[in-house]
Every structure is written in structure tokens, then in C-alpha cells.
Motif scaffolding. Structure first.
Motif, PDB file in Angstrom:
ATOM      1  N   ALA A 149       1.002  -1.017  -0.022  1.00  0.00           N
ATOM      2  CA  ALA A 149      -0.100   0.133   0.038  1.00  0.00           C
ATOM      3  C   ALA A 149       0.830   1.215  -0.200  1.00  0.00           C
ATOM      4  O   ALA A 149       2.178   1.243   0.445  1.00  0.00           O
ATOM      5  CB  ALA A 149      -0.885   0.009   1.134  1.00  0.00           C
ATOM      6  N   GLU A 150       0.395   2.162  -0.513  1.00  0.00           N
ATOM      7  CA  GLU A 150       1.210   3.743  -0.460  1.00  0.00           C
ATOM      8  C   GLU A 150       1.626   4.255   0.801  1.00  0.00           C
ATOM      9  O   GLU A 150       2.626   4.496   0.835  1.00  0.00           O
ATOM     10  CB  GLU A 150       0.448   4.628  -1.242  1.00  0.00           C
ATOM     11  N   ASN A 151       0.811   3.761   1.989  1.00  0.00           N
ATOM     12  CA  ASN A 151       1.205   4.301   3.373  1.00  0.00           C
ATOM     13  C   ASN A 151       2.053   3.356   4.155  1.00  0.00           C
ATOM     14  O   ASN A 151       2.150   3.621   5.108  1.00  0.00           O
ATOM     15  CB  ASN A 151      -0.022   4.553   3.961  1.00  0.00           C
ATOM     16  N   ASN A 183       3.727   0.710   8.947  1.00  0.00           N
ATOM     17  CA  ASN A 183       3.087   2.230   9.041  1.00  0.00           C
ATOM     18  C   ASN A 183       2.989   2.760  10.534  1.00  0.00           C
ATOM     19  O   ASN A 183       3.339   1.903  11.323  1.00  0.00           O
ATOM     20  CB  ASN A 183       1.761   2.525   7.969  1.00  0.00           C
ATOM     21  N   ASP A 184       2.288   3.702  10.779  1.00  0.00           N
ATOM     22  CA  ASP A 184       2.189   4.154  12.036  1.00  0.00           C
ATOM     23  C   ASP A 184       1.641   3.266  12.840  1.00  0.00           C
ATOM     24  O   ASP A 184       1.736   3.282  14.225  1.00  0.00           O
ATOM     25  CB  ASP A 184       1.338   5.554  12.198  1.00  0.00           C
ATOM     26  N   THR A 185       0.461   2.560  12.569  1.00  0.00           N
ATOM     27  CA  THR A 185      -0.287   1.552  13.426  1.00  0.00           C
ATOM     28  C   THR A 185      -0.509   0.328  13.098  1.00  0.00           C
ATOM     29  O   THR A 185      -0.883  -0.701  13.990  1.00  0.00           O
ATOM     30  CB  THR A 185      -1.727   2.131  13.329  1.00  0.00           C
ATOM     31  N   THR A 186       0.376  -0.138  12.221  1.00  0.00           N
ATOM     32  CA  THR A 186       0.215  -1.772  11.570  1.00  0.00           C
ATOM     33  C   THR A 186       1.506  -2.279  11.225  1.00  0.00           C
ATOM     34  O   THR A 186       2.295  -1.322  10.683  1.00  0.00           O
ATOM     35  CB  THR A 186      -0.745  -1.819  10.259  1.00  0.00           C
ATOM     36  N   HIS A 187       1.705  -3.425  11.373  1.00  0.00           N
ATOM     37  CA  HIS A 187       2.899  -4.050  11.204  1.00  0.00           C
ATOM     38  C   HIS A 187       2.557  -5.567  10.404  1.00  0.00           C
ATOM     39  O   HIS A 187       1.511  -5.932  10.731  1.00  0.00           O
ATOM     40  CB  HIS A 187       3.888  -4.535  12.450  1.00  0.00           C
ATOM     41  N   ILE A 240       1.160  -4.707  17.333  1.00  0.00           N
ATOM     42  CA  ILE A 240       2.201  -4.618  18.261  1.00  0.00           C
ATOM     43  C   ILE A 240       3.466  -4.315  17.501  1.00  0.00           C
ATOM     44  O   ILE A 240       3.962  -5.079  16.510  1.00  0.00           O
ATOM     45  CB  ILE A 240       2.098  -6.075  18.796  1.00  0.00           C
ATOM     46  N   ALA A 241       4.396  -3.611  18.301  1.00  0.00           N
ATOM     47  CA  ALA A 241       5.361  -3.016  17.733  1.00  0.00           C
ATOM     48  C   ALA A 241       6.429  -4.015  17.638  1.00  0.00           C
ATOM     49  O   ALA A 241       7.600  -4.117  16.780  1.00  0.00           O
ATOM     50  CB  ALA A 241       6.030  -1.856  18.400  1.00  0.00           C
TER      51      ALA A 241
END
Length: 105
Positions: A39-41, A61-65, A86-87
Motif C-alpha cells: 500500500a502507499e502508506n 506504517n504508524d499503526t500496523t506491522h 504490536i511493535a
């Protein structure tokens, strides 16, 4: 006209912190699967593999791995896509190799 890669869903496994999709790619190769931008993000943060037997990669991305593990078993591709919030998620990569051992060659 560009070819569309088809990955029919075989199984979906869900836990509290992880969602895993298992697919069986159709009319494609590991090289073509490795060239996909999700995806672009998202940003590709890790890549390991070759063009014929396997690939492991992660995207963030900021919220998803997201982790992807594709492997060739006797000319049959298996595609694992795991999504987590989860990071500490990159530990999946070391587990992906042991997970692939569960598939019969």
C-alpha cells in the motif's frame, strides 16, 4: 494490460494480537510476489530471500506491522501474510522459518 496476481485465501487464523492469512498464489512466482508494494502508506522495513525458493519481508506504517513469508514447496507456493498492531511483531520472521517447516515438502 498488466497481469493481476491472484492469491486465493486458504485459511485465516486470528489471535488477540495477530491475524494470519494463508494463501496459495496462482500463476505467479516468488520474484513477482516480492515485487508487490502492499500500500502507499506502508514502508518495507526488511527483506530476505531469493527469486526462486523463499522470501521474508516486513512492512510498517504508524499503526500496523505486516510480515510476509512466501515459500516454494515442490513447485507449490504458500503465501503467509501476518498483520499485527504490536511493535514487537518482527519476531514473526524468526518464527516464519519454523512455521514453514510445518508444511510438507
Amino acid at each position: 494490460m498488466q497481469n493481476t496476481i491472484q492469491i486465493p485465501l486458504y485459511r485465516c487464523i486470528e489471535s488477540d494480537s495477530l491475524l494470519i492469512f494463508i494463501g496459495i498464489p496462482f500463476n505467479t512466482s516468488i520474484k513477482e510476489l516480492g515485487d508487490i508494494q502492499l500500500a502507499e502508506n506502508t514502508v518495507k522495513t526488511y527483506f530476505e530471500g531469493d527469486s526462486t525458493t523463499y522470501l521474508l519481508s516486513t512492512y510498517d506504517n504508524d499503526t500496523t506491522h505486516i510480515a510476509i513469508h512466501t515459500q516454494n514447496f515442490s513447485n507449490n507456493l504458500i503465501y503467509l501474510l501476518a498483520v499485527s498492531k504490536i511493535a514487537e511483531f518482527p519476531d514473526f520472521l524468526s518464527k516464519a522459518k519454523s512455521l514453514s517447516a510445518r508444511f510438507k515438502n
